[in-house]
Scaffold this active site. Structure first.
Site, PDB file in Angstrom:
ATOM      1  N   CYS A  62       0.868  -1.160   0.000  1.00 20.51           N
ATOM      2  CA  CYS A  62       0.000   0.000   0.000  1.00 20.51           C
ATOM      3  C   CYS A  62       0.915   1.223   0.000  1.00 20.51           C
ATOM      4  CB  CYS A  62      -0.909  -0.027   1.224  1.00 20.51           C
ATOM      5  SG  CYS A  62      -2.411   0.927   0.984  1.00 20.51           S
ATOM      6  N   CYS A 116       6.657  -0.310  -9.326  1.00 17.61           N
ATOM      7  CA  CYS A 116       7.173  -1.113  -8.224  1.00 17.61           C
ATOM      8  C   CYS A 116       8.616  -1.504  -8.492  1.00 17.61           C
ATOM      9  CB  CYS A 116       6.346  -2.387  -8.050  1.00 17.61           C
ATOM     10  SG  CYS A 116       4.669  -2.097  -7.499  1.00 17.61           S
ATOM     11  N   CYS A 155      -4.098  -1.090  -2.363  1.00 16.94           N
ATOM     12  CA  CYS A 155      -4.632   0.255  -2.594  1.00 16.94           C
ATOM     13  C   CYS A 155      -4.352   0.628  -4.042  1.00 16.94           C
ATOM     14  CB  CYS A 155      -4.073   1.276  -1.615  1.00 16.94           C
ATOM     15  SG  CYS A 155      -2.407   1.853  -1.920  1.00 16.94           S
TER      16      CYS A 155
END
Length: 175
Positions: free
Chosen positions: A12, A96, A88
């Site tokens: 998140c 990422c 989220c």
């Protein structure tokens, strides 16, 4: 299921609420076959007190829960993840890190309980709802026949889990 332990990372943005709840749920409910972790792209450094309150009330572990950066899990000395789930919408849209081991990934977005205003009872109710959505998804995940399902089918099943009750539509605000 086999004796193999699968490493699962929940992501998140702030790593204060949803990813923390998911980590605690999988720690308890999947402890025989899973090791749970959580992290954030922009960790706030503290765990939301309502997350701790709800977890404690429902008898889920809160020891060792902390808000931390996802960079901890992108290092070469980090545990190799088998699964990475964003919980989220903001984290799902971010670039990422490259995860060692090329884990299976899926987006399991739910609304941010920390963004709910109002009384403490209303805020706590939002955390209870988030807990329930995550617990249902984690139960569906831990019941999958991981050893006997092909990677393509598993990916589809993981995405389906992310579309279950409580799913966000990608219109969440930063938390």
């Amino acid at each position: 299921m086999s004796e193999r332990l699968y490493n699962v990372l929940f992501l998140c943005t702030g790593n204060t609420a949803r990813s923390i709840l998911a980590e605690a749920i999988l720690r308890k409910d999947g402890r025989r076959n899973f090791r749970a972790f959580s992290a954030g792209s922009q960790p706030k450094g503290t765990v939301n007190p309502f997350a701790i309150k709800v977890l404690n009330r429902l008898d889920y572990p809160t020891n060792d829960l902390r808000s931390k950066s996802w960079e901890e899990f992108a290092r070469t000395d980090a545990p190799v993840m088998d699964f990475v789930f964003t919980v989220c919408d903001n984290a799902a849209g971010e670039s990422c890190p490259r995860w060692p081991g090329q884990p299976m990934t899926a987006h399991w977005g739910i609304g941010d309980p920390a963004a709910v205003g109002g009384t403490d009872i209303e805020k706590e109710a939002a955390f209870v709802a988030a807990f329930r959505y995550l617990k249902n998804r984690i139960a569906a995940f831990t019941s999958l026949p991981l050893e006997s399902i092909d990677r393509l089918s598993l990916g589809a099943r993981l995405r389906d889990i992310g579309r279950s009750d409580g799913s966000t539509s990608g219109q969440e605000k930063a938390s």
